[in-house]
Design a protein around this motif. Sequence first.
Motif, PDB file in Angstrom:
ATOM      1  N   VAL A  37     -50.589 -36.259 -16.560  1.00 32.32           N
ATOM      2  CA  VAL A  37     -49.877 -36.827 -15.400  1.00 32.32           C
ATOM      3  C   VAL A  37     -50.786 -37.263 -14.257  1.00 32.32           C
ATOM      4  O   VAL A  37     -50.307 -37.793 -13.257  1.00 32.32           O
ATOM      5  N   GLY A  38     -52.090 -37.025 -14.377  1.00 30.80           N
ATOM      6  CA  GLY A  38     -53.029 -37.424 -13.329  1.00 30.80           C
ATOM      7  C   GLY A  38     -53.319 -36.312 -12.339  1.00 30.80           C
ATOM      8  O   GLY A  38     -52.496 -35.415 -12.117  1.00 30.80           O
ATOM      9  N   ASN A  41     -50.886 -35.801  -9.243  1.00 28.81           N
ATOM     10  CA  ASN A  41     -49.644 -35.105  -9.543  1.00 28.81           C
ATOM     11  C   ASN A  41     -49.862 -33.617  -9.795  1.00 28.81           C
ATOM     12  O   ASN A  41     -49.027 -32.793  -9.426  1.00 28.81           O
ATOM     13  N   ILE A  70     -43.164 -35.699  -8.576  1.00 25.85           N
ATOM     14  CA  ILE A  70     -44.249 -36.515  -9.147  1.00 25.85           C
ATOM     15  C   ILE A  70     -43.775 -37.855  -9.696  1.00 25.85           C
ATOM     16  O   ILE A  70     -44.581 -38.622 -10.210  1.00 25.85           O
ATOM     17  N   LYS A  73     -41.488 -41.201 -14.258  1.00 24.53           N
ATOM     18  CA  LYS A  73     -42.374 -41.524 -15.397  1.00 24.53           C
ATOM     19  C   LYS A  73     -43.343 -40.384 -15.692  1.00 24.53           C
ATOM     20  O   LYS A  73     -43.533 -40.000 -16.846  1.00 24.53           O
ATOM     21  N   SER A  74     -43.953 -39.851 -14.644  1.00 24.57           N
ATOM     22  CA  SER A  74     -44.896 -38.743 -14.843  1.00 24.57           C
ATOM     23  C   SER A  74     -44.171 -37.498 -15.326  1.00 24.57           C
ATOM     24  O   SER A  74     -44.679 -36.776 -16.186  1.00 24.57           O
ATOM     25  N   LYS A  77     -43.561 -37.808 -18.977  1.00 20.08           N
ATOM     26  CA  LYS A  77     -44.792 -37.540 -19.729  1.00 20.08           C
ATOM     27  C   LYS A  77     -45.042 -36.036 -19.834  1.00 20.08           C
ATOM     28  O   LYS A  77     -45.425 -35.531 -20.890  1.00 20.08           O
TER      29      LYS A  77
END
Length: 144
Positions: A37-38, A41, A70, A73-74, A77
């Motif tokens: 998620v990066g 996030n 977050i 979309k995240s 995921k």
Amino acid sequence: MQLAQNRKLNKMLEQTTSADMDESLLPESCLEWAEVVGVNNVLKIISKWGGTRVYVPVEIDEQHPIAQLIGLKSAEKLAAYCGGDYLEPPMGLVAKLSVRNAQIKRESQVLSQSKLARKYRLTIRQIRNIVNDGIDDEQMELFE
């Protein structure tokens, strides 16, 4: 007083971008999440739920607290990665302090050490050590 400082650190962490922080400072348990998620996030998750357990449903919608934090979309995921399990985000103290120290260094260009000490509830010596990367110019050498 400590609770207020922790809230301030959490707020800074929420506003941090991956450019502000070295990913290696993330707790090891969070590195896989960061791939999914990066870093930004993961920092938000640590800030909001650090030290607790958070259930990640298999199916997630925009009303779920994770999606609201977050983005959908995240969150989707994350649900695909570990849906049906609990996340146990660590407190992330090293990351929080790293973010705080970076902010202190930036602000030291425009604020005095006294103002920074009051703002961050630290001593002037602590501010000086942060700004000078642990080298206190005011400290006399023991064996000169």
